[in-house]
Design an enzyme around this catalytic site. Structure first.
Site, PDB file in Angstrom:
ATOM      1  N   GLN A 129       0.821  -1.170  -0.022  1.00 59.08           N
ATOM      2  CA  GLN A 129      -0.010  -0.049  -0.013  1.00 59.08           C
ATOM      3  C   GLN A 129       0.840   1.257   0.090  1.00 59.08           C
ATOM      4  O   GLN A 129       1.764   1.468   0.757  1.00 59.08           O
ATOM      5  CB  GLN A 129      -1.009   0.008   1.221  1.00 59.08           C
ATOM      6  CG  GLN A 129      -1.804   1.368   1.369  1.00 59.08           C
ATOM      7  CD  GLN A 129      -2.332   1.261   2.846  1.00 59.08           C
ATOM      8  OE1 GLN A 129      -1.493   0.618   3.650  1.00 59.08           O
ATOM      9  NE2 GLN A 129      -3.341   1.538   3.035  1.00 59.08           N
ATOM     10  N   GLY A 130       0.883   2.056  -1.034  1.00 59.66           N
ATOM     11  CA  GLY A 130       1.529   3.234  -0.903  1.00 59.66           C
ATOM     12  C   GLY A 130       0.563   4.534  -0.714  1.00 59.66           C
ATOM     13  O   GLY A 130      -0.034   5.182  -1.663  1.00 59.66           O
ATOM     14  N   TYR A 131       0.247   5.040   0.502  1.00 61.12           N
ATOM     15  CA  TYR A 131      -0.307   6.147   0.956  1.00 61.12           C
ATOM     16  C   TYR A 131       0.565   7.108   1.635  1.00 61.12           C
ATOM     17  O   TYR A 131       0.702   8.311   0.979  1.00 61.12           O
ATOM     18  CB  TYR A 131      -1.607   5.630   1.919  1.00 61.12           C
ATOM     19  CG  TYR A 131      -2.633   5.066   1.440  1.00 61.12           C
ATOM     20  CD1 TYR A 131      -2.836   4.535   0.187  1.00 61.12           C
ATOM     21  CD2 TYR A 131      -3.840   4.786   2.277  1.00 61.12           C
ATOM     22  CE1 TYR A 131      -3.865   3.756  -0.371  1.00 61.12           C
ATOM     23  CE2 TYR A 131      -4.932   4.148   2.121  1.00 61.12           C
ATOM     24  CZ  TYR A 131      -4.970   3.658   0.644  1.00 61.12           C
ATOM     25  OH  TYR A 131      -6.056   3.140   0.179  1.00 61.12           O
ATOM     26  N   SER A 132       1.304   6.892   2.768  1.00 55.95           N
ATOM     27  CA  SER A 132       1.989   7.908   3.506  1.00 55.95           C
ATOM     28  C   SER A 132       3.141   8.226   2.572  1.00 55.95           C
ATOM     29  O   SER A 132       3.707   7.733   2.037  1.00 55.95           O
ATOM     30  CB  SER A 132       2.358   7.471   4.825  1.00 55.95           C
ATOM     31  OG  SER A 132       1.382   7.024   5.445  1.00 55.95           O
ATOM     32  N   SER A 164       4.646  -1.035   4.200  1.00 54.99           N
ATOM     33  CA  SER A 164       4.867  -2.299   4.712  1.00 54.99           C
ATOM     34  C   SER A 164       5.027  -3.425   3.637  1.00 54.99           C
ATOM     35  O   SER A 164       4.284  -3.577   2.681  1.00 54.99           O
ATOM     36  CB  SER A 164       3.701  -2.950   5.657  1.00 54.99           C
ATOM     37  OG  SER A 164       3.337  -1.889   6.550  1.00 54.99           O
ATOM     38  N   GLU A 247     -12.306  -3.783   7.574  1.00 57.77           N
ATOM     39  CA  GLU A 247     -11.934  -4.714   8.562  1.00 57.77           C
ATOM     40  C   GLU A 247     -12.367  -4.543   9.961  1.00 57.77           C
ATOM     41  O   GLU A 247     -12.241  -5.476  10.777  1.00 57.77           O
ATOM     42  CB  GLU A 247     -10.315  -4.698   8.579  1.00 57.77           C
ATOM     43  CG  GLU A 247      -9.582  -4.720   7.486  1.00 57.77           C
ATOM     44  CD  GLU A 247      -8.311  -4.632   7.643  1.00 57.77           C
ATOM     45  OE1 GLU A 247      -7.437  -5.069   8.402  1.00 57.77           O
ATOM     46  OE2 GLU A 247      -7.747  -3.785   7.063  1.00 57.77           O
TER      47      GLU A 247
END
Lengths: 408, 372
Positions: A129-132, A164, A247
């Site tokens: 996941q590429g968010y921050s 992560s 989730e």
């Protein structure tokens, strides 16, 4: 008031229990009892088995390889896996199976679903996941990684961080700015980007616990196909928001199981160190017990709303704030029980990077001291405690928003 | 899976809330707490005759509604919200639970209809100057008198509504163990003195016994087992009351934080205040979850009641003290005045935290209950 599950959920529970009884040895202590390599080996095989039996895709529609069952069935499955001490897939399945697949099911085009869902299920594509970004943490919408169309491809430039598992992944879903003119939240798109290309560099870095888990990901003229945008160009913020809460219902049911098992292990630790008669330690253990039991009952309340169809809302902030703040306390208690022995880690660290060590794990200073350190991250990732409190104050209590700084 | 009240229970809540808003606003609380009796007897009778609140847990054949601890807890929560001055915990919870769980149908037949109707008030006299909630704390003696009766000697103190009660269920030490004895409020040899209490909305009394005639309540086994049952049910009900106290205090703080302006902004827009109130919300929600789980456990007569009761008593009390204290803080100077209701909630929360055993005591009971 009735906290029992309906018969169809209990029937499914029996099915899962039978499956577990058939697949696991009778004296199975939990995956925590295995050494590192055998545990990874077990996880890989276990994941294949879950995928094959449809347990990774319980709520997916049948046409996409799912079983078409309800959210409650998924909750029951997660409860039984947690009780048995076996994982739901591999760590990367959090991003592939849980996050991206649910996003595609909701927002993806038919082509995207047909191409990616079977590959996610089979474990052929590993996702992260590429968010921050370095300057976009709690204020995620201020992200500056940008993507521009060049013919039939997006060209991506910028940097992501806290990614992560990127060092083990094939693909990354990225929030990137595709419209510089639009307001902050309005010009962001949700893109699917292959990692294995010259324009992408992944640099792992070590956490304070010593574990390698996070990465920096640098995009320098990285490319992806123009049609690999999910939910429409400039609509990425809405797409990403809809994921939050996917989730939560499961976590409401499984966190208390995980943390109850951890607390039982801590009580055993207190006995091992002869601290179970210490009145101060007894007070702290009882306090923790009250917190975990209440976590379960809070979970039932969240689950009740969730099953009645209430959209996952700010109550997910209650759950997040609750468990992460609790975990600071219980891990601190473990350190105090072990005393001087706590600062001499002996035995392997937990296999899973976050939250409690797995059922069956040795009650060692190596396990607890790493968990103690890692617990400090729980109040930061997925929304810091301070952000959660802002959400609760503004969305639940209706307090006025903080005046915003003028936008650049 | 439905961890929420059902429609009948929600209807009961709405009815009780509307009734208390109409009949027991803050002005009434302030008037009543200054009276000698400490509660409004006319209102108490209406609660019994019109709403049947005192008899919720009492079977229909004894003049009640045949409901149970969940409904009683819901009423306690609403009474806590309203800061009602009434002997509900003493009479409808403590004394009623003792009678319901006794082996004394005669006493039930004689006493419960009047308690249910709000015509009489009863209470439980357990603690003495040692302020202990265990068997060893009971030193008041019971000796057999003439014609099968008993005579009590000693003292009790911190007795809820003890100076007003028509019947005092007195825990005493007899030669054959602990017993619970029925004593008339106006019995000869009984001297009752109202104590000056920090919380003016719930009366307590000291009772001196000099050869006081009494009748022994028939119990299954030793009377102390019944006392423990009463203490657990009382702890659960009081935990529910704490939820009401805390949730109303949080509402007050939030309402004020939205309208009070300083530095040109509503104080509720400052994160320092927001986070204080968000933490209070966490406390209220946790307390609610713990209290409702304990009510369910009491209702179902489950074996985990000792655990659930001590858990809820300690957790809900601590939550309520924190939330009512922060309510004062958010109100600033005005929150510290007599005129503002914040102190009523704070005092109720703190005294209830100490009542029936403080939080450390209940955490130790919890540790024992989970086998540590």
């Amino acid at each position: 008031m009735d906290i029992s599950y309906p018969p169809e959920a209990e029937a499914f529970r029996e099915e899962v229990k039978d499956f577990l009884a058939e697949q696991l040895p009778a004296d199975w202590p939990g995956i925590g009892a295995l050494d590192e390599e055998p545990a990874w080996e077990f996880s890989r095989k276990w994941r294949e088995l879950l995928a094959e039996r449809g347990y990774l895709s319980v709520t997916w529609p049948r046409e996409h390889g799912g079983r078409g069952l309800s959210k409650l069935h998924q909750v029951v499955l997660m409860e039984e896996l947690a009780q048995a001490g076996v994982p739901f897939g591999m760590p990367h399945d959090t991003f592939g199976v849980k996050m991206l697949a649910n996003t595609l099911l909701r927002w993806g085009s038919e082509e995207q679903k047909k191409h990616f869902l079977p590959r996610i299920l089979a474990g052929e594509d590993v996702w992260c996941q590429g968010y921050s970004e370095p300057d976009a943490g709690s204020d995620l919408a201020s992200l500056t990684t940008r993507a521009e169309l060049d013919g039939d491809e997006w060209v991506i430039n910028g940097q992501k961080v806290w990614t992560s598992g990127a060092h083990h992944s094939d693909w990354i879903f990225v929030l990137a700015r595709t419209n510089q003119e639009a307001p902050k939240h309005g010009g962001i798109s949700f893109l699917l980007v292959p990692l294995n290309q010259p324009g992408v560099e992944v640099r792992p870095f070590r956490m304070m616990s010593g574990q390698l888990h996070f990465n920096e990901v640098f995009f320098t003229d990285a490319r992806t196909r123009a049609d690999l945008v999910v939910g429409g160009v400039d609509n990425g913020w809405t797409v990403a928001q809809s994921l939050l809460g996917v989730e939560r219902g499961e976590e409401a049911a499984t966190n208390p199981i995980l943390f109850k098992a951890e607390l039982e292990r801590l009580i055993e630790l207190a006995r091992m160190y002869g601290k179970d008669r210490d009145p101060v330690i007894r007070q702290r253990i009882a306090w923790c017990w009250a917190k975990v039991e209440t976590m379960r009952n809070l979970g039932y309340r969240i689950l009740t709303g969730w099953l009645k169809g209430a959209a996952p809302g700010p109550e997910s902030s209650i759950a997040k704030l609750y468990w992460s703040e609790y975990h600071l306390q219980v891990t601190d208690l473990a350190m105090d029980i072990m005393g001087m022995h706590a600062q001499v880690p002996v035995g392997r660290p937990p296999l899973r990077t976050f939250r409690a060590d797995d059922p069956g794990a040795a009650n060692s200073s190596g396990s607890w001291s790493t968990t103690y350190l890692v617990a400090r991250s729980g109040t930061i990732y997925a929304g810091t405690s301070q952000v959660q409190r802002n959400i609760l104050a503004e969305k639940v209590l209706g307090l006025p928003r903080e005046p915003r700084a003028a936008q650049k | 899976m439905d961890f929420a009240f059902d429609e009948d229970q929600e209807e009961l809540r709405r009815t009780v809330r509307a009734f208390l808003e109409a009949t027991a606003p803050e002005a009434e609380t302030r008037r009543t707490m200054e009276t000698e009796a400490g509660y409004d007897q006319a209102l108490w009778r209406r609660m019994g005759s019109e709403l049947g609140l005192q008899g919720l847990a009492i079977p229909e054949e004894h003049g009640g509604a045949g409901a149970g601890p969940v409904e009683v807890g819901l009423v306690m929560e609403e009474m806590g919200r309203a800061m009602l001055c009434a002997p509900y915990l003493a009479s409808a919870v403590q004394a009623t639970t003792a009678l319901l769980h006794s082996d004394d149908e005669e006493a039930r037949t004689e006493l419960l209809p009047a308690l249910a109707a709000g015509e009489q008030v009863a209470t439980l006299a357990l603690t003495e100057d040692s302020a202990r909630w265990n068997r060893e704390g009971v030193t008041l003696t019971a000796r057999a008198g003439a014609d099968g009766g008993w005579l009590l000697d000693g003292h009790k103190t911190f007795v809820l509504d003890g100076a007003q009660a028509d019947v005092v269920l007195t825990v005493a030490r007899a030669t054959d163990g602990i017993g619970i004895f029925l004593v008339a409020g106006d019995a000869p040899g009984l001297t009752r003195t109202t104590l000056p209490t920090l919380d003016l909305t719930r009366r307590q009394a000291r009772l001196e016994y000099r050869d006081v005639p009494a009748r022994r309540l028939r119990t299954r086994g030793d009377g102390w087992e019944l006392v423990e049952v009463v203490l657990r049910h009382s702890a659960v009900a009081l935990a529910a009351e704490q939820v009401g106290v805390a949730s109303r205090a949080l509402e007050m703080a939030v309402e004020y934080a939205k309208v009070r302006h300083q530095f040109g902004r509503a104080i509720g827009s400052f994160q320092a205040v927001k986070h204080l109130l968000a933490d209070s919300l966490m406390e209220v929600e946790s307390a609610r979850a713990a209290a409702y789980a304990a009510l369910l456990s009491a209702q179902n007569g489950e074996g985990d009641l000792p655990m659930a009761a001590s858990l809820a008593k300690s957790l809900c009390s601590d939550a309520s003290v924190k939330v009512t204290q922060d309510n004062i803080q958010v109100h600033g100077g005005i929150g510290f005045t007599w005129e503002h209701p914040a102190h009523l909630y704070f005092k109720r929360a703190k005294t209830s935290q100490l009542l029936l055993g403080d939080s450390a005591y209940h955490r130790e009971l919890l540790a024992q209950a989970i086998g540590v």
